[in-house]
Design an enzyme around this catalytic site. Sequence first.
Site, PDB file in Angstrom:
ATOM      1  CE1 TYR A  15      -2.954  -3.075   0.637  1.00 28.07           C
ATOM      2  CE2 TYR A  15      -3.345  -2.420   3.082  1.00 28.07           C
ATOM      3  CZ  TYR A  15      -3.644  -2.937   1.707  1.00 28.07           C
ATOM      4  OH  TYR A  15      -4.454  -4.277   1.714  1.00 28.07           O
TER       5      TYR A  15
ATOM      6  CB  SER B 268     -13.669   5.445   6.583  1.00 23.11           C
ATOM      7  OG  SER B 268     -14.311   6.625   6.452  1.00 23.11           O
TER       8      SER B 268
END
Length: 263
Positions: free
Chosen positions: A51, A233
């Site tokens: 990531y 989120s």
Amino acid sequence: MADIPQYRLNDDTYLPAIGLGTYSLNGDAGAESIATAIGLGYRLIDTAYSYGNEDAVGAGIRRSGIARDEVFVTSKVPNGHHGLDKTRRAFDTTLETLGLDRVDLYLIHWPEPEDGLYVDTWKALVEFREQGRARSIGVSNFHPDQLERIIGETGVTPSVNQIPVDLFGQHPEWREANAAHGILTESYSPLKHAAEWRSHPVVTGIAEAHGATPNQVVLRWHLQNGLLPIPRSRSAEHQRENLDVFGFELSDEELGRLAGLAR
Ligand SMILES: NC(=O)c1ccc[n+]([C@@H]2O[C@H](COP(=O)([O-])OP(=O)(O)OC[C@H]3O[C@@H](n4cnc5c(N)ncnc54)[C@H](OP(=O)(O)O)[C@@H]3O)[C@@H](O)[C@H]2O)c1
């Protein structure tokens, strides 16, 4: 702050029942989102070498002011880094980038069967656990035959298999195969297809009955199925909503209706 229950793993350690996914939470804004989530009560942070945000995760943890031992950090072996030596080097880089001397859970991100090296990669993870640099070890995206192979060849069972589970893609057989080995299933992309299920009458009806939101109903479905969801989120409001799922309980009948939405 939410009181988050914990799952006991097959290595006799514990993990919070819900975590924060961090894919695409990069840079300073990512670190800020992660620090905010920890401030709201998240205690499990899921990252991966691939990531490119292990630095942001480390920075977010430090920025939050939380004690290291109160937060659980997961990272993963990147594709292209399988095999004993490459995995050792990747793990050293992960710890250095996070700014930590251990992770709480280290996973093989993908089995990459075409490389044929995942058993050796698994042996490296066993070594990291023995060294105390990875508290628990597991896998991700491993199918039942691949699980059987690493267990059979090393005698060491993963504690976790992180796989895609969402309301439409429920994968009951895969989850059962994990459970048969005492492996906890972590649900990645747990909110997938939200654009469709958020307005589905089964979901909205159950949400109304509990004074909850559709997202909360779906996360509750994961939890009551013994799954550990890691919703992502960047928004504090959504993070708060996703964590506020321990104050209501779905009935067996409601769980059955939600199970019926599987495709
Ligand atoms: N092991 C693997 O191979 C693998 C693969 C994929 C993912 N993962 C892990 O699983 C984590 C979660 O999966 P994911 O990132 O694919 O997606 P996800 O958590 O299923 O969904 C994330 C999306 O949902 C939105 N969202 C979250 N809460 C919301 C709410 N309460 N209301 C409305 N929208 C909401 C987010 O937008 P906002 O930011 O605007 O809230 C974001 O667009 C990843 O971040 C990663 O850590 C692992």
